[in-house]
Design a protein around this motif. Sequence first.
Motif, mmCIF file in Angstrom:
data_model
loop_
_atom_site.group_PDB
_atom_site.id
_atom_site.type_symbol
_atom_site.label_atom_id
_atom_site.label_comp_id
_atom_site.label_asym_id
_atom_site.label_seq_id
_atom_site.Cartn_x
_atom_site.Cartn_y
_atom_site.Cartn_z
ATOM 1 N N GLY B 336 0.805 -1.222 0.000
ATOM 2 C CA GLY B 336 0.000 0.000 0.000
ATOM 3 C C GLY B 336 0.836 1.269 0.000
ATOM 4 O O GLY B 336 0.312 2.368 -0.172
ATOM 5 N N ALA B 337 2.136 1.121 0.180
ATOM 6 C CA ALA B 337 2.988 2.307 0.234
ATOM 7 C C ALA B 337 3.224 2.861 -1.171
ATOM 8 O O ALA B 337 3.274 2.103 -2.138
ATOM 9 C CB ALA B 337 4.318 1.957 0.875
ATOM 10 N N THR B 338 3.377 4.183 -1.255
ATOM 11 C CA THR B 338 3.660 4.803 -2.550
ATOM 12 C C THR B 338 5.131 4.586 -2.882
ATOM 13 O O THR B 338 5.993 4.858 -2.054
ATOM 14 C CB THR B 338 3.379 6.312 -2.490
ATOM 15 O OG1 THR B 338 2.074 6.482 -1.949
ATOM 16 C CG2 THR B 338 3.462 6.949 -3.858
ATOM 17 N N LYS B 339 5.387 4.083 -4.089
ATOM 18 C CA LYS B 339 6.779 3.865 -4.503
ATOM 19 C C LYS B 339 7.197 5.002 -5.428
ATOM 20 O O LYS B 339 6.401 5.491 -6.214
ATOM 21 C CB LYS B 339 6.910 2.526 -5.221
ATOM 22 C CG LYS B 339 6.660 1.333 -4.296
ATOM 23 C CD LYS B 339 6.993 0.022 -4.981
ATOM 24 C CE LYS B 339 6.967 -1.148 -4.007
ATOM 25 N NZ LYS B 339 5.623 -1.537 -3.559
ATOM 26 N N TYR B 340 8.432 5.411 -5.316
ATOM 27 C CA TYR B 340 8.931 6.493 -6.159
ATOM 28 C C TYR B 340 10.101 5.997 -6.992
ATOM 29 O O TYR B 340 11.248 6.096 -6.578
ATOM 30 C CB TYR B 340 9.383 7.680 -5.294
ATOM 31 C CG TYR B 340 8.253 8.307 -4.511
ATOM 32 C CD1 TYR B 340 7.451 9.288 -5.094
ATOM 33 C CD2 TYR B 340 7.978 7.908 -3.207
ATOM 34 C CE1 TYR B 340 6.408 9.866 -4.380
ATOM 35 C CE2 TYR B 340 6.931 8.467 -2.490
ATOM 36 C CZ TYR B 340 6.154 9.443 -3.078
ATOM 37 O OH TYR B 340 5.121 10.001 -2.372
ATOM 38 N N PRO B 341 9.800 5.430 -8.169
ATOM 39 C CA PRO B 341 10.906 4.941 -8.992
ATOM 40 C C PRO B 341 11.816 6.102 -9.420
ATOM 41 O O PRO B 341 11.371 7.248 -9.494
ATOM 42 C CB PRO B 341 10.210 4.300 -10.193
ATOM 43 C CG PRO B 341 8.819 4.794 -10.174
ATOM 44 C CD PRO B 341 8.492 5.227 -8.795
ATOM 45 N N TYR B 461 -0.452 0.470 11.671
ATOM 46 C CA TYR B 461 0.892 0.774 11.155
ATOM 47 C C TYR B 461 0.877 0.845 9.626
ATOM 48 O O TYR B 461 1.530 1.690 9.029
ATOM 49 C CB TYR B 461 1.903 -0.279 11.625
ATOM 50 C CG TYR B 461 2.279 -0.171 13.089
ATOM 51 C CD1 TYR B 461 2.602 1.069 13.652
ATOM 52 C CD2 TYR B 461 2.321 -1.297 13.901
ATOM 53 C CE1 TYR B 461 2.956 1.170 14.996
ATOM 54 C CE2 TYR B 461 2.680 -1.209 15.242
ATOM 55 C CZ TYR B 461 2.994 0.023 15.796
ATOM 56 O OH TYR B 461 3.340 0.127 17.107
ATOM 57 N N LYS B 462 0.118 -0.075 9.033
ATOM 58 C CA LYS B 462 0.064 -0.088 7.567
ATOM 59 C C LYS B 462 -0.492 1.234 7.051
ATOM 60 O O LYS B 462 0.060 1.845 6.116
ATOM 61 C CB LYS B 462 -0.798 -1.262 7.108
ATOM 62 C CG LYS B 462 -0.760 -1.479 5.616
ATOM 63 C CD LYS B 462 -1.668 -2.605 5.194
ATOM 64 C CE LYS B 462 -2.087 -2.356 3.753
ATOM 65 N NZ LYS B 462 -3.133 -3.257 3.326
ATOM 66 N N LYS B 463 -1.565 1.695 7.676
ATOM 67 C CA LYS B 463 -2.169 2.966 7.247
ATOM 68 C C LYS B 463 -1.197 4.126 7.462
ATOM 69 O O LYS B 463 -1.077 5.019 6.623
ATOM 70 C CB LYS B 463 -3.458 3.226 8.036
ATOM 71 C CG LYS B 463 -4.634 2.384 7.541
ATOM 72 C CD LYS B 463 -5.891 2.735 8.311
ATOM 73 C CE LYS B 463 -7.060 1.870 7.858
ATOM 74 N NZ LYS B 463 -7.977 1.574 8.968
ATOM 75 N N ALA B 464 -0.519 4.084 8.584
ATOM 76 C CA ALA B 464 0.438 5.168 8.869
ATOM 77 C C ALA B 464 1.552 5.177 7.827
ATOM 78 O O ALA B 464 1.903 6.233 7.283
ATOM 79 C CB ALA B 464 1.020 4.995 10.268
#
Lengths: 306, 508
Positions: B336-341, B461-464
């Motif tokens: 769910g985390a935003t990845k920044y390639p 924690y996942k949401k955070a």
Amino acid sequence: MTAFIIKRLILALFVGIAVSILSFGLVRMTGDVATAIAGEGARDEDIALVRETYGLDRPVIVQYFSWLGGLLKGDLGQSYFFKTDVAGLVFDKIQVTLTLGILSLLFALAISIPLGVVAALKPNSWIDRLALAIAVAGQALPNFFFALLLVMLFSITLRWLPASGTGSWKNYVMPTIALGYYVAPAFMRLIRAGMIETLSSDFIRTARAKGVSRPNVVIRHGLRNALVPVVALAVVQLGYLLGGSVVIETVFALDGLGYLAYQSITHKDLPVMQVVVLILSVLYVLLTLCADVLNAYLDPRLRASM
Amino acid sequence: MKHRLGVALLSAALLFGAAPAVTPALADKASNTIRFAYDQVPENIDPFFNNMRAGVIIAHHVWDTLVYRDPTTNEYKGQLAASWKQIDDKTIEFDLRRGVKFHDGTEFTADDVVFTLNFVSKPENKVTTQANVNWIDRAEKLDTYKVRLVTKETFPAAIEYLAGPVVIHPAKYYEKVGPRGMNEKPIGTGPFKVTSHVIGKSVVLERNADYFKDSPKPQPKVAKVDIRFIPDRQTQIAEVLSGGLDFIMNVPKDQAEQMANAPGFKTVAGETMRIAFLHFNSLPDGPVPAFRDVKVRQAINHAIDKDAIVKNLVGGGSRALTTPCFFSQFGCTDEGATKYPYDPAKARALLKEAGVSNLSFDFYVYRERSIAEALINYLQAAGIKANLRFMQYAAMRDQMRTNKAALGFQTWGSFSVNDVSASTPVYFGGSSDDISHDKEIQGLLKTGDSSVDPAVRKDAYKKALTLITERAYTVPLYSVPTYYVSSDALTFKAYPDELPRFWEMTWK
């Protein structure tokens, strides 16, 4: 003479105070002491506890005078880091440093006197050049680097000597060479210059004319006179060796005052750092005083100016 | 400078002169001793009164904890406690193991647990790392082998702490000698006992022949561990090369690589729980106003090629991170985390969108200087100018906490606690290290920290972590590896908690 000594002792006291104020101030300029002591990862509550425990929440001036007050009462304080008396800690280590300092001085003299004399006897010969090369190398090589070269040869390749530690006499061999080599060139130059000057003076010519043997002229008449300034320099250099042992003791993990100084700086252990700096600076001033007195004793001409 | 010269010298030694002369350092295989050196001295080897890695290593060998965490499976097992039960949100009861003896021969009972826990939790006793113990309210003796532990608040990570820094001391002895006496003559129940401690210089551990058979730590195979404190890395390496040491750790990468090629020695790269990340000051009154704009922070995320950094600079035993926590920690996830390639063009576009040009700021760094320089180059390529401010940790921390630094290169080791509560909340949970002050994230982390229901915690924690990455308050970079160098004949395994386990090491 007595007045001179008293004057210098008072000066030593002021130097000690000035040095302690400087080191007190400089340490505080490198960042918050409590944060540094609490270490990386310490949280606010840990830092607050350190601040309170060591009285670091008081104004710097109050901290300084409370330390000075303790010192005057003979209390050197408690190490922040090792939680033991600074006096005991310092006493244990100073013997190692004194041993190393004296050994290094002897080593420096042992190589510089013969080289200086030989260089003076044959100025501008190949042997003089060699002595000069040795001197230049000694001054140019940083002593930790020279120490590593020694380790490479004696510990890694030949495996004759331990690379670090304080356990036996073997542990002193490389630190002595590394530290002593660094101060040897100053002696060598002084002896060479002194010998050249002395050997060309009238009384030597007279001695030779009287038929005194050459070694006798060189050693009894020449060297004896050329050594007068060396004695004073040796005493001053001993001060340098004691202070300069910080790097060498750290490289060889030799458990002396220099190593303790290094540890206290890394851990911001103020009470230990203060005492080590104070001891070294006062020692330095006292040794300089000794050098002056010795000079006056050995050379009556200087006494008049005191 | 000194470091570089030393490296050059040792490289020369290894490649040309000394290498043929170097024989495998089997020196202490014969006496079944491991000679180990560490660069930092613990101020007191009583585990509650130091915060040094060397102290942690000694702690786990000389003392035992109630609970043991298996470093491979991360499963909790009983150590001094045979079993335990969560009674309510704040109460845990422990059944203690029988027949365990301290090194001085006294028997381990509930009194030892009760005394230790009550002693260390009192603030006036000044335990160095308060967070390790300040969650304990009190311990009560129920019978000789049964103890009740009450926490101040709901504290889900209690078991993790009881398996880590909270060791058990012998009550009578500790009451008599205190932390100072414990430092001079340490006594625990652990697999090794201290037979000599020269303050600031060395500690000698000898195998505890009476170590209890049911312990999850196996009976030690080596007879002795000789620990010396050697501050200079070059000296440590020279000692290894000359056969004076068998095992060292935290060796700088370049030197470790050199040692890997030397005959008779081996280098092991181990991943650690320490994470490296960039931390933005996005406060309304922060020093660089541009960092308040999420697009600018996202641009910086896109400007950095962390995979290349890991591959080319950090090296083996490291991996790139998406979220600011260590993957094995309970609650850490990149789901769910935003990845920044890596995308410098996108970084430039985002900056343009944000209306920011000629962005320039001071970049605060206290370690990993070469990597910081690589990061500066990446930023430069995206049109951002970061000026390196390299300083000591304490000084940098002051700058970060007093709202003077806009971007810091942080690393965090979580005290080797395998739970997110020991990592992410430190920088985003509202403490003085939190320089984003995002109330929503703070609330979620609080929920995660204070529930005993694993599902509730994981979800919070996942949401955070999702929000932290989406709002780009940080650039998570990589996990920091550590390098171990040892004699080829020594068998050992590296674990993420950076704890060498001498009890399981053997000589080939």
